[in-house]
Design an enzyme around this catalytic site. Structure first.
Site, short mmCIF file in Angstrom:
data_model
loop_
_atom_site.label_atom_id
_atom_site.label_comp_id
_atom_site.label_asym_id
_atom_site.label_seq_id
_atom_site.Cartn_x
_atom_site.Cartn_y
_atom_site.Cartn_z
CE1 TYR A 61 -7.51 -6.27 -0.81
CE2 TYR A 61 -9.42 -6.05 -2.23
CZ TYR A 61 -8.73 -5.69 -1.11
OH TYR A 61 -9.27 -4.77 -0.25
CB SER A 102 -9.57 0.51 4.20
OG SER A 102 -8.58 1.50 4.28
CE LYS A 103 -8.78 -2.74 -3.20
NZ LYS A 103 -9.51 -2.75 -4.42
NE ARG A 104 -8.15 5.13 4.31
CZ ARG A 104 -8.07 5.02 5.63
NH1 ARG A 104 -7.01 5.46 6.26
NH2 ARG A 104 -9.04 4.45 6.30
CG HIS A 105 -4.48 1.05 6.59
ND1 HIS A 105 -5.54 0.23 6.66
CD2 HIS A 105 -4.83 2.21 7.19
CE1 HIS A 105 -6.54 0.85 7.29
NE2 HIS A 105 -6.14 2.06 7.62
#
Ligand code: GLU
Length: 476
Positions: free
Chosen positions: A14, A246-249
């Site tokens: 992505y 990271s994917k967290r944010h």
């Protein structure tokens, strides 16, 4: 000479905010200087590269309006340039700028261990590097060699980085880089150099995770007789907690933000402010960015993505956006949500436009805007506790009069306001005593934009139906 920048994504997944900020800076720089911005797909990692990921890159660029100037709109795919890389490799081998190296992985491991045991920095020792008067061993049979670049063995390599200032590295620090694998495929740093030369790139703006590649790329470029471009290495974009994205944010796909109702111009505005500024300007358009953007104003320190600030920036752009565009977007969202089952007719588009204008100062995303205006097409599911609290039997006479007056007045905001005032006077009520219950009855909320505008937008039939239903309930 035309100023030319490029964005060179590796299509392996992505596109996150950090990736696209790099593209934005290169694009804005080219546009500011009236140059060209090219797109190159770095797809040599065949296991991880997919066409689907390329399509996502193109979709993001299209959404943000980061138009590119590739001749004939043809993207540069590295995988399609293999013959060209091999041609350059052959030339370099032929004139000694590169050489075959037969050292096997086990030998390199042993070399590294010995160097480390002596307290030296591990590096290739040049055993296959041809030198005047040096006898090279005979190539071992049955072994496919790699190709190494003959890096200058002395002196320094330096550049004036657009962001970092002067950077200087001793050539003694740099190994003879492997530029082709045993199967003959070129390696990453080599392809980038050949591409940047062939695409006549004058300015490379990229993330500073590439800064260690730059001295190697400059040496190869010089060996190929080319003048290195100007490099500017942009600092990392960090998450709100100061950690790597990271994917967290923020490392969600940029397209997730589109789906959540962020405007492309807000995305551009927010991204630009990650590590770049123009005075105190916080809210600006694409055109202003192009007018103001330049590399010297890029900050040398890492920047943090702040989701709350992004939401605020988006709300500011929603306030400034062309109403027709907002209406079109919200209309599509209402259809997708099933709030309306068929496209609205012209009259209702007029009503939707009024609703969008009424609510846009109050929302942060287009998703919220669609949710807010949906109440004009779908009866809100009002919590019964809220209705019990505000729509009490004592209010019935006033509501009765309000219904009767609204049933016969001319349906205009000013008239609706006048009828409400008349009812207040007749029943000795203050505005909130009537307006809040009416809001709850019509919208399921205690706070809305001006109640007369909300009633007008809801339409007489719906207003009367909802008020009559409440009257019936409280008179039971
Ligand atoms: N493909 C590299 C990346 O996605 C960019 C390399 C470059 O800009 O030179 O990080």
């Amino acid at each position: 000479m035309t100023l030319r920048t490029r964005f060179a994504p590796s299509p392996t997944g992505y596109v996150h905010l950090g990736n696209i900020r790099t593209a934005l800076f290169a694009w804005a720089f080219a546009r500011h200087h009236g140059g060209e911005f090219l797109l190159r797909i770095e797809d040599t990692d065949q296991e991880r590269s997919t066409q689907a990921a390329v399509d996502v890159v193109l979709e993001v660029m299209d959404w943000l309006g980061l138009n590119y100037d590739n001749p004939g709109d043809k993207l540069v795919y590295q995988m399609r340039r293999m013959p060209r890389y091999k041609e350059v490799l052959a030339q370099m081998l032929a004139d000694g700028r590169a050489y075959h190296c037969y050292t096997q992985p086990e030998e390199l491991d042993a070399l590294r261990e010995a160097q480390m045991a002596r307290g030296e920095k591990p590096r290739y020792d040049g055993r296959w590097r041809p030198e005047a008067g040096k006898a090279l061993p005979a190539p071992p049979p049955g072994i496919q060699p790699v190709i190494r670049f003959r890096n200058p063995s002395s002196g320094t390599v330096s550049w004036d980085d657009g962001v970092k200032g002067r950077v200087e590295i001793a050539n003694a620090e740099l190994d003879d880089l492997i530029i082709a694998r045993p199967d003959g495929t070129p390696t990453y740093n080599f392809c980038v150099v050949v591409d940047d030369i062939d695409m006549q790139i004058t300015h490379v703006i990229r993330g500073d995770d590439h800064v260690n590649n730059t001295p190697r790329q400059i040496n190869i470029m010089r060996a190929l007789g080319a003048t290195p471009p100007v490099y500017a290495h942009t600092p990392t974009v960090l998450g709100p907690d100061g950690q790597k994205l990271s994917k967290r944010h923020g490392a969600r796909s940029v397209l997730d933000y589109r789906d959540e109702g962020y405007l492309p111009e807000a995305m551009i505005n927010m991204l630009a402010r990650l590590g770049w500024s123009h005075g105190d300007e916080e809210i600006f358009s694409r055109e202003q960015l192009v007018e103001w953007f330049d590399v010297p104003a890029i900050s040398a320190s890492a920047s943090r993505f702040d989701p709350e600030k992004f939401a605020w920036i988006n709300s500011e752009h929603i306030k400034r956006a062309d109403p027709g565009r907002l209406v079109e977007d919200v209309h599509a969202r209402l259809l997708a949500l099933g709030v309306i089952t068929a496209p609205l007719a012209a009259d209702d588009i007029g009503r939707l436009t009024e609703a969008v204008m009424l609510y846009r100062p109050r929302v942060q995303t287009l998703v919220q805007l669609a949710e807010e205006v949906s109440l004009f097409w779908r009866h809100p599911n009002t919590a019964s506790a809220l209705r019990d609290q505000h729509l009490v039997p004592a209010l019935a006479p006033a509501l009765r009069d309000l219904c009767d007056r609204l049933a016969s007045c001319e349906w205009q905001t000013a008239n609706i306001a006048a009828e409400m005032k008349a009812v207040l006077a007749m029943h000795g009520l203050k505005m909130p005593q009537l307006a809040i219950p009416v809001r709850v009855a019509i919208t399921g909320q205690t706070q809305t934009p001006s109640v007369d505008a909300v009633l007008w937008l809801t339409g007489r039939d719906q207003v009367l139906a909802r008020l009559e239903a409440e009257l019936k309930r409280i008179s039971r």
